[in-house]
Write an enzyme that holds these catalytic residues in place. Structure first.
Site, PDB file in Angstrom:
ATOM      1  N   SER A  31       4.890  -4.645  -5.203  1.00  0.00           N
ATOM      2  CA  SER A  31       5.834  -3.769  -4.505  1.00  0.00           C
ATOM      3  C   SER A  31       7.264  -4.286  -4.588  1.00  0.00           C
ATOM      4  CB  SER A  31       5.423  -3.607  -3.033  1.00  0.00           C
ATOM      5  OG  SER A  31       4.206  -2.908  -2.925  1.00  0.00           O
ATOM      6  N   HIS A  87       2.492 -12.244   1.271  1.00  0.00           N
ATOM      7  CA  HIS A  87       1.956 -10.885   1.210  1.00  0.00           C
ATOM      8  C   HIS A  87       1.345 -10.485   2.562  1.00  0.00           C
ATOM      9  CE1 HIS A  87       2.789 -10.139  -2.902  1.00  0.00           C
ATOM     10  NE2 HIS A  87       1.919 -10.979  -3.404  1.00  0.00           N
ATOM     11  N   PRO A 108       3.319   4.058  -2.648  1.00  0.00           N
ATOM     12  CA  PRO A 108       1.988   3.485  -2.806  1.00  0.00           C
ATOM     13  C   PRO A 108       1.298   3.826  -4.118  1.00  0.00           C
ATOM     14  CG  PRO A 108       2.282   4.257  -0.565  1.00  0.00           C
ATOM     15  CD  PRO A 108       3.473   4.728  -1.336  1.00  0.00           C
ATOM     16  N   ASP A 110       2.697   4.242  -7.075  1.00  0.00           N
ATOM     17  CA  ASP A 110       3.270   3.377  -8.109  1.00  0.00           C
ATOM     18  C   ASP A 110       2.777   1.945  -7.951  1.00  0.00           C
ATOM     19  OD1 ASP A 110       4.683   5.506  -9.174  1.00  0.00           O
ATOM     20  OD2 ASP A 110       6.473   5.088  -7.985  1.00  0.00           O
ATOM     21  N   SER A 114       0.634  -0.212 -10.773  1.00  0.00           N
ATOM     22  CA  SER A 114       1.099  -1.528 -11.188  1.00  0.00           C
ATOM     23  C   SER A 114       0.051  -2.592 -10.899  1.00  0.00           C
ATOM     24  CB  SER A 114       2.410  -1.865 -10.472  1.00  0.00           C
ATOM     25  OG  SER A 114       2.965  -3.061 -10.947  1.00  0.00           O
TER      26      SER A 114
END
Length: 290
Positions: A31, A87, A108, A110, A114
């Site tokens: 992110s 995280h 979310p 994207d 990833s």
């Protein structure tokens, strides 16, 4: 709250020795974590010439692969303003008034795309070796396509703390940060804003962190934070201090927005919107999905 996975444990933050000015970067996987670490490094050092690798400068406290004592000793030895990766959502780490907490939010869908590519790039045998566990068994079925994996990810029902990179986990992390966004030491940044206006976002963050950058330095720093430059420096910037990535260059896969929506039919995207509406408040979703 305590968050644990096969390679993370938020309890490693217990008793963490904060310093005045610490910057804590709290994100979900894929992110914008490494991007924000780089931005903070550029602001702290006011130069693209970093004194060490990004993973060394900005260690990941929760990660079980590197002993906690080693991480804390490295941070204790740093004379500069510290910027530290996690995280873990903000409700799982100490909130110290001396620190600033930077949370990066990404669409979310994207993030999930990833993450799919990132997981495929992990050396599972190497991770098992470092964690002292058995080598992973060979898969019994062919891997699902990225489309099928994304649809499964959208519909998965799981408790957020049990799977923090699930859709419920992502929305839990972001909802917690959203509810704290007016606190003086919490900064919420949208990944898409970094894509659209990196210069403006870096300047805004510098102001919130109380960092003064000479005007003539800005073009150099903004250029160094761009996706192309970071990918070109993958050997130094990819978060791989112990060799768990198959290909460091592949860590910087695409960097843009919209990849998730491109994979879904209109019906599947509508289902995503329904699931998201069940998991997060409307004002957060309006900001997150814009």
């Amino acid at each position: 709250m305590r968050y644990r996975s096969s390679d993370e444990d938020s309890a490693r933050w217990d008793g963490f020795p904060f310093r005045e000015g610490d910057i804590i970067i709290s994100t979900r996987s894929k992110s914008g974590t490494t991007w924000m670490q780089m931005i903070c490094a550029l602001l702290v050092f006011r130069s693209p010439d970093l004194p060490a690798s990004l993973s060394e400068l900005s260690p990941w406290v929760d990660w079980l692969i590197v002993p906690r004592d080693e991480v804390l000793a490295r941070l204790e030895a740093q004379p500069h303003r510290r910027f530290i990766k996690t995280h873990t959502p903000l409700d799982g780490i100490p909130l110290d008034p001396r620190a600033t907490y930077v949370v990066v939010a990404r669409h979310p869908l994207d993030m999930a795309v990833s993450l799919f590519h990132h997981v495929d790039n992990l050396n599972r045998e190497r991770m098992a070796e470092l964690l002292g566990g058995p080598a992973p068994a060979a898969p019994s079925a062919p891997p699902r396509s990225i489309h099928d994996s994304l649809v499964t990810w959208i519909n998965r029902e799981v408790a957020p703390a049990e799977a923090m990179d699930s859709l419920p986990g992502v929305m839990w992390h972001l909802t917690d940060a959203w509810q704290r966004r007016h606190e003086p030491n919490v900064v919420l940044i949208h990944y898409a804003d970094l894509v659209d206006d990196l210069n403006g976002e870096m300047r805004s963050l510098a102001a919130k962190l109380g960092i003064d950058v000479p005007e003539e330095q800005w073009p150099l720093l903004v250029d160094a934070a761009g996706f192309a430059q970071m990918r070109a420096r993958a050997a130094q910037l990819a978060p791989d201090p112990v060799g768990i990535l198959k290909d460091r260059n592949a860590f910087f896969h695409r960097g843009g927005s919209g990849a998730g929506r491109e994979l879904l039919t209109d019906e599947e995207f509508t289902q995503y919107e329904k699931r998201a509406a069940q998991l997060a408040p409307n004002d957060l979703l309006a900001w997150l999905h814009r």
